[in-house]
Design an enzyme around this catalytic site. Structure first.
Site, PDB file in Angstrom:
ATOM      1  N   HIS A 117       0.829  -1.203   0.000  1.00 20.87           N
ATOM      2  CA  HIS A 117       0.000   0.000   0.000  1.00 20.87           C
ATOM      3  C   HIS A 117       0.869   1.260   0.000  1.00 20.87           C
ATOM      4  CE1 HIS A 117      -3.649   2.376   1.215  1.00 20.87           C
ATOM      5  NE2 HIS A 117      -2.706   3.167   1.707  1.00 20.87           N
ATOM      6  N   GLU A 118       1.800   1.334   0.930  1.00 17.05           N
ATOM      7  CA  GLU A 118       2.603   2.558   1.038  1.00 17.05           C
ATOM      8  C   GLU A 118       3.504   2.745  -0.172  1.00 17.05           C
ATOM      9  OE1 GLU A 118       1.758   4.714   3.048  1.00 17.05           O
ATOM     10  OE2 GLU A 118       0.511   3.478   4.346  1.00 17.05           O
TER      11      GLU A 118
ATOM     12  N   HIS B  68       1.688   4.532  -2.874  1.00 13.27           N
ATOM     13  CA  HIS B  68       1.810   5.990  -2.730  1.00 13.27           C
ATOM     14  C   HIS B  68       3.164   6.462  -3.263  1.00 13.27           C
ATOM     15  CE1 HIS B  68      -1.833   6.967  -0.606  1.00 13.27           C
ATOM     16  NE2 HIS B  68      -1.562   6.212   0.447  1.00 13.27           N
TER      17      HIS B  68
ATOM     18  N   HIS C  41       3.415   7.057  -6.891  1.00 18.89           N
ATOM     19  CA  HIS C  41       2.778   8.306  -7.323  1.00 18.89           C
ATOM     20  C   HIS C  41       3.811   9.439  -7.352  1.00 18.89           C
ATOM     21  CE1 HIS C  41      -1.584  10.099  -7.201  1.00 18.89           C
ATOM     22  NE2 HIS C  41      -0.948  10.421  -8.300  1.00 18.89           N
TER      23      HIS C  41
END
Length: 678
Positions: free
Chosen positions: A466-467, A470, A473
Site C-alpha cells: 500500500h505505502e 503511494h 505516485h
C-alpha cells in the site's frame, strides 16, 4: 543556520541527518520564515504587471528553504520524536500557521493571480491548471475576506495548528507510555513469533519478560491469539483509551475537549468563507463534491457489510458459548474467535505463514512488481539517516534517476503509530528539474535479534505494498510544478494508487517468486498459498464495518452544527446505524488522528472507500486483459494516473485511463460482499 537543514549535501541529495542537532531548528525556523516572508512580499509588491512568470510560477519557489526545513523537521517529529522536538512543534505550529495565513490571505496576491487568470487562454494547459488551483487555494484560504472576518480567520488557523499538534502528541504519549506485562503463566495461545516480538519489546524498554505495547503490529495479534479473556480485555481497553483521559497519560492527554474545539473552529472557518458547514467546504474540490454523494456510497456498502456481520457474529457467539462463556460477544472477543474460525475453516496458522513473509522477501516482491509494471530498477546504498533501521534506494529507469526511496519499517517508542508516505522533496521541472525523495514509514515488529529476519503478517505485507503504491505516485510523477506533483491530488483520489498496488501481493506468480522460507529458501507451497488467498476476505464484514463506522462518524461531525460533545454525537451516529457492540469504530474520536491531527482527512476519511471503488475497477482493467502485468494497461496507468499529479482534475484522469465511470460492483466483489448486497 546549519546549511544541512536547507542545502542538503548527503548522498544523492539527501540531508545529512548525522550533522543536524535539535538546538539548530529554532534559529533555522526564524531565518527561513523571514526568507519566505521576504520572498512572498517581493511577489506581492512587484510593480510589474502580473504575469504567470512573476506571480504564479514565482510562488512555486518562494518558500523553498522553509519547505526543505519543514520536510526534515516534521519527518523527524513523526518518526523519532523526543521532548525537544515536541516542544519545537508546540512552539512553531502557530508561527507557521500565522505565516501561512499571511501569505494565503494576502489580497495583493489574490488580485495578481486573478489578473493572470484573465489571460488564461494564453497559458499552456498545465500552467492554466496551476493558476486555477492557486486562485482557488487563495480564495478558500480567505484572501477575499476583510476586516474582522480576516483577522478572525487568521486566529482560527493559528489555534487549529496548536490544537492538532496537541492532539497528535497526546496520542503518541499514551501509546509510548503504555506497556502490559504478561506473566509466563498467561501465555496460553500465543505463538512463538508473537512471544519473540513481545520479549523484544520488553528488552527495548529495559523490562523483564514479555510485554504488550500499543503498536498495532503487536496488540492486534495479541487480541487474536491470547487465550486469557481478562488480558484481552485489559489490552483492548488500553488500546481504545488512547486520548480519552484514561490512557497512560491520564487527564493530561485527554483529547475530547480538543476535538470539540477543533470541530467548532472548523465550522466557524467554513461559515466565514460562505459555506453552510465544514463538510460542504471540504468536499467542494474533491471528486465526491457533496456530502450526500459520500453518504450514498457508504450507506450502500454498510447494508452489505451489516448482513455479513450479523451472520459472522452468530457463529462467533456460538464459539464463545461453547467455551463455557455465557453472554454476548465483546469487542475483545471478536478478533480471537474470528482468528480461530479462520484457522479452522482455512487450515491456516500464522506460524506457518510468517517464515515466508520476511520483510526482505516482501521488499523484493514490491520492487519486482514495480520493475515488471513500470521498468523501475532499485539500487540500495548507504546514507546517514535518522535511525540505523532506515534504508535507502536509488530508483532508476533506462539509466535515468527516477527518485530516491527511503524505508523506515520498524516500530520504535519514539515513532507515531500507523503507516504513511511522505516526501522530503517533490518532483518538478523548474530550471534543471529535480526528482522526488520519497519516504515510506511503517511500524512492523522488529526482529528479536540484530541480523535476524523480520517476519510480517499478511496485513503487514499489504501495508508494505500500500505505502509503496503511494511512493509510485511520487516516483513516476512527471509534471512541471511541485505543488501539483506526486500525491498532491484530490483527497479521495490519492488512495487509488496505493490501494491498487495492494492487488499485486495477491497474485500467485508474485507469491511463488518471492514468498520463500526464511531458513530453507524453499518457495511457499502452492497449497498454503491457495489457502491464504482463499482466506483473504475472512472476517471482511468486521473490517468493513469498523471502517464505515469511523467514516460515517467523521462525516456526521462536519455536517451541520458542530457537536458540543463529540463523544455523544459519536454514540448517536453509531446507535442510528445499529452498529454492533462487538465492533467499535476503527478509530474512536479521542485518537482519530486522521481527522484531528490536521485537516488532511477531516470530512474525508471516506476517501479510502471512494478510492477503493476505483482501485477495484482499475485492477479489473488488467484482469480483462488476462494478465496482471499487461504492459499496455500498465503504460496507461502511468500515463494517466501515476505521472499526472493534479495537472488535470481527478475525474478527467480516471476517464482517460478507464474510459468509463467506476462502479461499486467491483468493490463489493473484492470484499466478498456481493452476494450479501444482492
Amino acid at each position: 543556520m546549519n546549511p544541512e537543514l536547507t542545502n542538503w549535501t548527503g548522498p544523492l541529495g539527501l540531508p545529512r541527518f548525522d550533522l543536524i542537532r535539535d538546538e539548530e531548528f529554532a534559529p533555522a525556523f526564524e531565518e527561513c520564515l523571514k526568507l519566505a516572508g521576504d520572498a512572498v512580499e517581493a511577489i506581492a509588491a512587484n510593480p510589474e504587471p502580473p504575469s504567470f512568470s512573476n506571480t504564479v510560477a514565482a510562488l512555486e519557489t518562494a518558500e523553498e528553504p522553509l519547505n526543505r526545513l519543514c520536510a526534515v523537521f516534521y519527518n523527524l517529529a513523526g518518526t523519532d520524536s523526543n521532548p525537544a522536538r515536541e516542544e519545537l512543534q508546540r512552539q512553531f505550529a502557530p508561527r507557521l500557521a500565522a505565516h501561512g495565513s499571511k501569505v494565503s490571505m494576502d489580497p495583493r496576491l489574490f488580485d495578481r493571480v486573478e489578473a493572470v487568470m484573465q489571460d488564461k487562454d494564453a497559458l499552456s494547459p498545465e500552467d492554466r491548471r496551476l493558476t486555477e488551483l492557486t486562485l482557488r487555494g487563495l480564495r478558500r484560504s480567505g484572501a477575499g475576506l476583510t476586516g474582522d472576518a480576516r483577522e478572525r480567520m487568521a486566529a482560527i488557523r493559528e489555534r487549529l495548528a496548536v490544537l492538532s499538534t496537541d492532539f497528535s502528541q497526546n496520542v503518541l504519549t499514551d501509546e509510548r507510555d503504555f506497556t502490559m506485562a504478561v506473566a509466563d503463566a498467561e501465555l496460553g495461545g500465543l505463538p512463538d513469533w508473537l512471544l519473540r516480538a513481545m520479549r523484544a519489546a520488553a528488552r527495548e524498554r529495559g523490562l523483564p519478560g514479555q510485554v504488550v505495547t500499543l503498536n498495532r503490529s503487536l496488540i492486534v495479534p495479541f487480541l487474536e491469539h491470547a487465550q486469557s479473556r481478562a488480558l484481552r480485555e485489559l489490552a483492548w481497553r488500553a488500546w481504545t483509551a488512547r486520548g480519552n483521559g484514561s490512557g497512560a497519560g491520564g487527564e493530561a492527554t485527554d483529547n475530547r475537549p480538543i476535538a470539540a474545539e477543533i470541530l467548532k473552529l472548523r465550522h466557524e472557518r467554513a461559515q466565514l468563507l460562505g459555506y453552510p458547514d465544514f463538510a460542504s467546504y471540504k468536499l467542494e474540490p474533491e471528486m465526491a463534491a457533496r456530502a450526500e454523494n459520500v453518504e450514498a456510497l457508504l450507506t450502500e456498502v454498510w447494508q452489505a457489510a451489516r448482513g455479513r456481520v450479523e451472520s459472522d457474529g452468530r457463529k462467533l457467539t456460538e464459539m464463545l458459548n461453547a467455551d463455557g462463556i455465557n453472554g454476548a460477544l465483546e469487542p475483545w472477543d471478536w478478533r480471537y474467535y474470528a482468528e480461530r474460525r479462520r484457522q479452522a475453516e482455512h487450515d491456516l496458522d500464522e506460524a506457518e505463514i510468517k517464515p515466508y513473509l520476511t520483510l526482505d522477501a516482501m521488499i523484493g516482491a514490491v520492487f519486482d512488481t514495480a520493475q515488471r509494471l513500470f521498468g523501475l530498477e532499485m539500487r540500495e546504498f548507504s546514507a546517514p539517516l535518522w535511525s540505523p533501521d532506515v534504508r535507502a534506494w536509488e530508483i532508476t529507469r533506462n539509466g535515468q534517476q527516477m527518485a530516491v526511496f527511503l524505508g523506515d519499517f520498524f516500530a520504535r517508542p519514539s515513532k507515531r503509530s500507523g503507516a504513511w508516505c511522505s516526501s522530503l522533496r517533490q518532483q518538478h521541472k523548474i530550471g534543471s528539474g529535480q526528482r522526488a525523495i520519497v519516504v515510506n514509514v511503517c511500524n512492523f515488529t522488529p526482529p528479536e535479534e540484530t541480523g535476524a529476519p523480520a517476519y510480517l503478517s499478511w496485513d503487514d505485507a499489504h501495508t508494505l505494498f500500500h505505502e509503496f503504491g503511494h511512493a509510485l505516485h511520487h516516483i513516476l510523477s512527471d509534471v512541471g510544478w511541485p505543488s501539483i506533483s506526486g500525491t498532491s491530488v484530490a483527497r479521495d483520489f490519492v488512495e487509488l494508487p496505493s490501494q491498487l498496488f495492494e492487488h499485486w501481493l495477491e497474485q500467485p506468480e508474485v507469491l511463488d517468486r518471492h514468498a520463500r522460507h526464511a531458513v530453507t529458501g524453499e518457495p511457499m507451497p502452492a497449497a498454503l498459498r491457495d489457502r491464504i488467498l482463499a482466506a483473504r476476505n475472512a472476517d471482511q464484514g468486521f473490517a468493513t464495518t469498523e471502517y464505515l463506522e469511523s467514516a460515517l462518524v467523521d462525516l456526521a461531525f462536519h455536517r451541520g452544527e458542530p457537536p458540543a460533545d463529540p463523544m455523544a454525537r459519536q454514540a448517536e451516529v453509531l446507535a442510528d446505524l445499529g452498529a454492533p457492540k462487538a465492533i467499535p469504530m476503527r478509530h474512536a474520536t479521542p485518537h482519530f488522528a486522521h481527522v484531528f491531527s490536521g485537516d488532511g482527512y477531516s470530512a474525508g476519511y471516506y476517501s479510502y472507500m471512494w478510492s477503493e471503488v476505483m482501485d477495484a475497477d482499475a485492477f479489473e482493467a488488467f484482469m480483462e486483459k488476462g494478465d496482471a502485468f499487461d504492459p499496455e494497461t500498465a503504460r496507461r496507468l502511468e500515463q494517466w494516473i501515476l505521472s499526472k499529479g493534479d495537472s488535470l482534475p481527478a475525474d478527467e484522469l480516471w476517464l482517460k485511463f478507464r474510459e468509463r465511470k467506476p462502479g461499486v460492483h467491483a468493490l463489493l466483489k473484492g470484499r466478498d460482499l456481493l452476494d450479501v448486497a444482492s
